[in-house]
Write a protein that holds these residues in place. Structure first.
Motif, PDB file in Angstrom:
ATOM      1  N   GLY A   1       0.824  -1.212   0.000  1.00  0.00           N
ATOM      2  CA  GLY A   1       0.000   0.000   0.000  1.00  0.00           C
ATOM      3  C   GLY A   1       0.852   1.253   0.000  1.00  0.00           C
ATOM      4  O   GLY A   1       0.617   2.191  -0.780  1.00  0.00           O
ATOM      5  N   HIS A   2       1.889   1.284   0.872  1.00  0.00           N
ATOM      6  CA  HIS A   2       2.823   2.419   0.884  1.00  0.00           C
ATOM      7  C   HIS A   2       3.528   2.544  -0.463  1.00  0.00           C
ATOM      8  O   HIS A   2       3.713   3.650  -0.986  1.00  0.00           O
ATOM      9  N   ALA A   3       3.947   1.397  -1.001  1.00  0.00           N
ATOM     10  CA  ALA A   3       4.697   1.408  -2.265  1.00  0.00           C
ATOM     11  C   ALA A   3       3.867   2.021  -3.386  1.00  0.00           C
ATOM     12  O   ALA A   3       4.363   2.852  -4.155  1.00  0.00           O
ATOM     13  N   LEU A   4       2.601   1.630  -3.487  1.00  0.00           N
ATOM     14  CA  LEU A   4       1.715   2.201  -4.511  1.00  0.00           C
ATOM     15  C   LEU A   4       1.501   3.682  -4.269  1.00  0.00           C
ATOM     16  O   LEU A   4       1.649   4.507  -5.189  1.00  0.00           O
ATOM     17  N   ASP A   5       1.147   4.041  -3.045  1.00  0.00           N
ATOM     18  CA  ASP A   5       0.837   5.421  -2.701  1.00  0.00           C
ATOM     19  C   ASP A   5       2.011   6.349  -3.020  1.00  0.00           C
ATOM     20  O   ASP A   5       1.847   7.412  -3.631  1.00  0.00           O
ATOM     21  N   ASN A   6       3.197   5.926  -2.622  1.00  0.00           N
ATOM     22  CA  ASN A   6       4.367   6.786  -2.803  1.00  0.00           C
ATOM     23  C   ASN A   6       4.904   6.763  -4.221  1.00  0.00           C
ATOM     24  O   ASN A   6       5.486   7.746  -4.682  1.00  0.00           O
ATOM     25  N   THR A   7       4.700   5.668  -4.932  1.00  0.00           N
ATOM     26  CA  THR A   7       5.072   5.648  -6.355  1.00  0.00           C
ATOM     27  C   THR A   7       4.239   6.668  -7.124  1.00  0.00           C
ATOM     28  O   THR A   7       4.766   7.440  -7.947  1.00  0.00           O
ATOM     29  N   LEU A   8       2.936   6.705  -6.860  1.00  0.00           N
ATOM     30  CA  LEU A   8       2.055   7.658  -7.553  1.00  0.00           C
ATOM     31  C   LEU A   8       2.445   9.100  -7.225  1.00  0.00           C
ATOM     32  O   LEU A   8       2.478   9.967  -8.117  1.00  0.00           O
ATOM     33  N   GLN A   9       2.762   9.367  -5.962  1.00  0.00           N
ATOM     34  CA  GLN A   9       3.177  10.724  -5.583  1.00  0.00           C
ATOM     35  C   GLN A   9       4.491  11.106  -6.274  1.00  0.00           C
ATOM     36  O   GLN A   9       4.656  12.232  -6.744  1.00  0.00           O
ATOM     37  N   ASP A  10       5.410  10.145  -6.308  1.00  0.00           N
ATOM     38  CA  ASP A  10       6.723  10.421  -6.908  1.00  0.00           C
ATOM     39  C   ASP A  10       6.599  10.686  -8.409  1.00  0.00           C
ATOM     40  O   ASP A  10       7.300  11.543  -8.958  1.00  0.00           O
ATOM     41  N   ILE A  11       5.710   9.957  -9.067  1.00  0.00           N
ATOM     42  CA  ILE A  11       5.478  10.174 -10.500  1.00  0.00           C
ATOM     43  C   ILE A  11       5.071  11.610 -10.752  1.00  0.00           C
ATOM     44  O   ILE A  11       5.611  12.291 -11.646  1.00  0.00           O
ATOM     45  N   LEU A  12       4.127  12.103  -9.955  1.00  0.00           N
ATOM     46  CA  LEU A  12       3.632  13.470 -10.137  1.00  0.00           C
ATOM     47  C   LEU A  12       4.711  14.498  -9.796  1.00  0.00           C
ATOM     48  O   LEU A  12       4.901  15.475 -10.531  1.00  0.00           O
ATOM     49  N   ALA A  13       5.434  14.271  -8.695  1.00  0.00           N
ATOM     50  CA  ALA A  13       6.458  15.227  -8.266  1.00  0.00           C
ATOM     51  C   ALA A  13       7.596  15.324  -9.278  1.00  0.00           C
ATOM     52  O   ALA A  13       8.063  16.423  -9.609  1.00  0.00           O
TER      53      ALA A  13
ATOM     54  N   VAL B   1      -8.072  15.491  -4.908  1.00  0.00           N
ATOM     55  CA  VAL B   1      -7.904  14.314  -4.053  1.00  0.00           C
ATOM     56  C   VAL B   1      -7.814  13.117  -4.992  1.00  0.00           C
ATOM     57  O   VAL B   1      -8.810  12.700  -5.580  1.00  0.00           O
ATOM     58  N   LEU B   2      -6.601  12.614  -5.199  1.00  0.00           N
ATOM     59  CA  LEU B   2      -6.394  11.468  -6.085  1.00  0.00           C
ATOM     60  C   LEU B   2      -6.537  10.190  -5.274  1.00  0.00           C
ATOM     61  O   LEU B   2      -5.720   9.901  -4.390  1.00  0.00           O
ATOM     62  N   ILE B   3      -7.589   9.443  -5.570  1.00  0.00           N
ATOM     63  CA  ILE B   3      -7.884   8.218  -4.828  1.00  0.00           C
ATOM     64  C   ILE B   3      -7.374   6.997  -5.595  1.00  0.00           C
ATOM     65  O   ILE B   3      -7.625   6.866  -6.788  1.00  0.00           O
ATOM     66  N   HIS B   4      -6.628   6.151  -4.903  1.00  0.00           N
ATOM     67  CA  HIS B   4      -6.229   4.866  -5.505  1.00  0.00           C
ATOM     68  C   HIS B   4      -6.855   3.737  -4.703  1.00  0.00           C
ATOM     69  O   HIS B   4      -7.331   3.925  -3.573  1.00  0.00           O
TER      70      HIS B   4
END
Length: 881
Positions: A55-67, A512-515
């Motif tokens: 869950g952390h891996a998905l959440d932070n991968t998506l944030q990193d992509i945007l950043a 609010v980007l929901i995954h």
């Protein structure tokens, strides 16, 4: 330019080295810059008790992509990291560790327990931070925050005081959710409701001085010991004569009144309900209206207390069993019905919660919920996907006051102070020296701490310096987007929204980007009980970070759950290897000192213009997809372009020019390869940061790092729609020829003449231009183009493409005599197999005695052999002509 590149890509040799360089260079750090537009994400702070999970891996991968994308687009991109103190979970861990040493928190006292808690945080709390770095997270680690650091603690006290002064925080006796496992109150949002099999026990309550009974039904008979009334609907004719009378409470022999209240549904059950104000939120409200006594029959461990009479000391479920038996002995249990109903459990420990009356601190929600609902309704804040706004509205529009006090020691202690001499309460930022009423210095602080989510709700602005009016707050707030799973919309998202609006006067974020959640390959939720959890760090060790990030993103769309499988990670690793091998080939065919200043763009060939136009279009589409948070769609487009169009087509098309050092257009081919590879790596970088950086650093005309290079933008001068159409014609022709050769099992070494028939002169020119490609990529010995089929043998194999037909003489493809000889042998073998299986299936003994599966398998073989036999016979007939 360094054209030496390792033969194979080994993530273990690359990832830590590159991440350390990025950290040393300060590429992740964001500064206030008036010339740049800010882009801000605050990381959902993981618990200090946590280890990195999928869950952390998905959440932070998506944030990193945007950043990473926004940083390359020229924004001052701040991704602010931090961790959460996680009151309940952390205290439970520390208590558990102390238990192993034979001590309790009460034995050491509050101050020494908190010393232990801070030591535990220092020892284990940063573990997840280091794990997030392994994921490639490009956070501004210089700005890392903790929900209990001094700045955030000051923000918590300030918010508490402001809300208290406005009358939005109050202390009172209310019915709350009590977790007997965690031994603390929990909010409505922390209660997980699930359907469970249970029973409806129908109990007879004798009417005083009458032979009548009132029958009530309950799912929790142990609470009947605290009943203080039986309620009926005022309009229910069945019970009108009993309103105001008394019934005898079974087992307790206590008189309780029959009351009339519209809360009761006439048509549900018997139309009469037991009222237990101390153990049910609805009964509590009824009790308040009728001034009923509140009798609590359980202690805080869900064990029956002194008010439970003979059942004192029993666990609630043990008492339930005994009560049912005693009612049966008294003939007061009318019947038991199976009943599936919703049961509330603590989201932390899973124990069934008990509603109890307790003096707690609450936030008055209605005044805060209104503006928060409107901010989403009017589009100031947008949910992605939009459908999740319905969950938000449903919760916010039906929200009850938020119980914010917790009976824990680890956390933000409530800033309320009590005079031990006159009982006066003071709410302030710090403990008063003396009581403002009686001047006593005997003052104690409230023992309770605040709900963890109280501090988390302030995260988007407290982390930027609030309550101080800092430059960071002015520049980076409101933040741009919050990325989170759908299961904490009400825990966290809703509370951040109303907190931001109340204290900042502005929304905390725009989107609010929901995954969804990460499930296993079979679609099951990952859990300890199923033993199907997957450790992201093990995946990184085996396949590399980029492969993991690829697997978490490909095919993923906002709001939907993701199925994780080894096959996806392997596909990511294979993609990385494909990119690496293609890049290695390109670099090996570059000259040591490349100077692109002499490139003549008017000399670009058809294939050059085609690939430049394709990467140009791709840049536009990928950017648009990513701006709409369609990260999975964007990655799929990048995968298809890099693997198919760049690697499988363009590189193959330019090989003749690369191999011939004297060829005209060789420099242009090298320039286009470098340009397309560079831009492909930039577009892919947010998804697979390590391999893209490692390749980029070997290319010509580059920046110091791909991280600070500019994001590819659409260029009008690199739009060649005609070249795209013309190349599509050539690729379709090559595909058709390859298909013919594959179907006829033509060995690669056998070359064949290709005949094209078209009356279209433009098509003729395109096909003529492509002769070299037909020779190198389609096994052609040569091509001929004519306007008619005249002279083409009847046995020529054909295919149709746009505005042209393709013919290949059969004799060019096959040695017909050898092929006929092979086919006759194959026919004989198939006939033998057919005779064998037919004989077997004609045997009645086999059909009746053999297992069903075996018979079915033989029938399948019969069908298969017959089809193969028919095809071979047809082929012999054709070749024989």
């Amino acid at each position: 330019m360094d054209i030496i590149i390792e033969k194979t890509y080994d993530p273990r040799k690359v990832e830590d080295r590159l991440y350390n360089i990025w950290m040393e260079k300060g590429y992740f750090h964001a500064e206030i810059n008036g010339d740049k537009e800010p882009f801000t994400i605050v990381m959902p702070p993981p618990n200090i008790t946590g280890c990195l999970h999928m869950g952390h891996a998905l959440d932070n991968t998506l944030q990193d992509i945007l950043a990473r994308m926004k940083r390359m687009q020229g924004y001052s991109a701040l991704w602010l990291p931090g961790t959460d103190h996680a009151s309940i979970a952390t205290e439970a861990r520390i208590v558990e560790a102390m238990k192993e040493d034979g001590i309790t928190k009460e034995m050491v006292g509050r101050e020494k327990f908190l010393d232990r808690a801070w030591q535990w945080k220092d020892k284990y709390g940063n573990k997840i931070v280091e794990q997030l770095k392994k994921l490639g997270s490009s956070c501004d680690w210089d700005r890392e925050r903790f929900t209990m650091d001094e700045g955030l603690s000051e923000a918590v006290r300030e918010v508490f005081l402001k809300l208290y002064e406005k009358g939005l925080i109050y202390r009172g006796e209310r019915i709350i959710n009590w977790c007997p496992g965690c031994n603390t109150s929990i909010s409505d949002a922390e209660v997980e409701h699930e359907e469970r099999e249970g029973s409806f026990w129908h109990i007879m309550y004798p009417v005083k001085d009458s032979g009548e009974h009132i029958v009530v039904a309950t799912t929790r008979p142990e609470t009947m010991l605290g009943d203080t009334a039986v309620a009926v609907h005022p309009g229910d004719e069945r019970y009108r004569h009993l309103i105001g009378e008394a019934v005898i409470l079974p087992l307790m022999n206590r008189e309780i009144p029959v009351i009339a209240d519209e809360y009761v549904e006439k048509d549900f059950g018997t139309g009469a309900v037991k009222i237990t104000p101390a153990h049910d939120p609805n009964d509590f409200e009824v009790g308040m209206r009728h001034n009923l006594e509140q009798i609590n029959v359980m202690d805080m461990n869900a064990v029956m207390n002194e008010n439970a009479g003979q059942y004192e000391g029993m666990d609630r479920y043990e008492a339930r069993k005994q009560i049912i038996g005693d009612l049966q002995d008294l003939d007061l249990l009318l019947k038991i019905e199976p009943h599936r109903h919703s049961v509330g459990a603590c989201y932390r420990c899973g124990k069934v919660i008990e509603p109890v009356i307790s003096k707690q601190w609450f936030v008055k929600m209605q005044p805060l919920a209104g503006p928060a609902v409107e901010a989403v309704r009017n589009g100031t804040i947008k949910f992605v996907p939009e459908r999740f706004s319905k969950i938000y509205f449903n919760w916010m529009e039906n929200v009850r006051d938020w119980c914010i006090s917790r009976q824990l020691w680890w956390g933000h202690r409530i800033p309320a102070y009590y005079c031990l001499d006159c009982d006066h309460m003071t709410v302030d930022r710090k403990m008063p020296v003396k009581c403002p009423v009686c001047s006593s210095s005997r003052i104690e602080q409230d023992e309770d701490t605040l709900d963890t989510w109280f501090s988390s709700a302030l995260w988007p602005f407290s982390t930027l310096g609030w309550p101080e009016d800092t430059g960071e707050l002015k520049y980076f707030y409101p933040t741009s987007v919050i990325v989170t799973a759908y299961d904490i919309i009400f825990f966290w998202v809703a509370r951040m929204i109303f907190s931001g609006l109340e204290h900042m006067g502005k929304e905390p974020f725009k989107h609010v980007l929901i995954h969804g959640i990460v499930r296993d390959a079979l679609g099951m939720k990952m859990s300890k009980s199923l033993d199907n959890g997957i450790d992201p760090l093990e995946i990184i060790e085996r396949y590399g970070t980029d492969a993991l990030r690829y697997a978490l993103t490909i095919g993923n769309s906002p709001g939907n759950d993701l199925r994780f499988s080894d096959e996806k990670v392997e596909a990511g690793r294979n993609f990385a290897n494909k990119i690496w091998n293609a890049s290695r080939f390109v670099l090996m065919n570059f000259d040591e000192s490349l100077d692109f200043s002499d490139v003549d763009e008017s000399e670009f060939s058809l294939e050059d213009r085609w690939i430049l136009s394709r990467i140009n279009t791709l840049s536009k589409e990928v950017t648009e997809n990513m701006e709409r948070f369609e990260t999975g769609v964007a990655l799929q487009k990048l995968y298809e372009f890099i693997w198919e169009e760049f690697c499988d087509w363009y590189i193959e098309l330019v090989k003749p020019r690369l191999y011939d050092r004297e060829s005209q257009g060789r420099l242009e081919a090298q320039y286009v390869l470098n340009y397309v590879l560079s831009n492909s790596m930039k577009l892919l970088h947010p998804y697979m940061p390590f391999i893209t950086e490692e390749i980029y650093l070997h290319l010509a005309d580059r920046d110091e790092s791909i991280m600070i290079s500019s994001w590819p933008e659409y260029k009008k001068n690199y739009s060649f729609p005609e070249a795209e159409k013309d190349m599509e014609v050539l690729m379709n022709a090559i595909r058709s020829i390859r298909n013919i050769r594959a179907e006829m099992n033509v060995p690669p070494s056998r070359k064949a003449k290709i005949l094209f028939v078209t009356e279209n002169s433009k098509m003729s020119g395109i096909l003529k231009y492509g002769e070299l490609f037909f020779r190198t990529l389609a096994g052609a010995s040569g091509i001929e183009i004519s306007k008619s089929k005249a002279g083409i043998d009847d046995d020529a194999v054909s295919a149709v493409i746009e505005s042209a037909e393709i013919f290949i003489p059969l004799a060019e493809l096959l040695d017909i005599e050898k092929e006929l000889e092979r086919l006759h042998k194959e026919k004989e073998n198939l006939l033998e197999e057919l005779n064998r299986v037919n004989k077997k299936l004609a045997n009645k003994g086999f059909i009746t005695k053999a297992p069903e599966k075996v018979v079915a398998a033989e029938k399948d073989k019969q069908v298969k052999y017959q089809e193969m036999f028919d095809k071979v016979t047809s082929r012999i007939k054709k070749l024989g002509k």
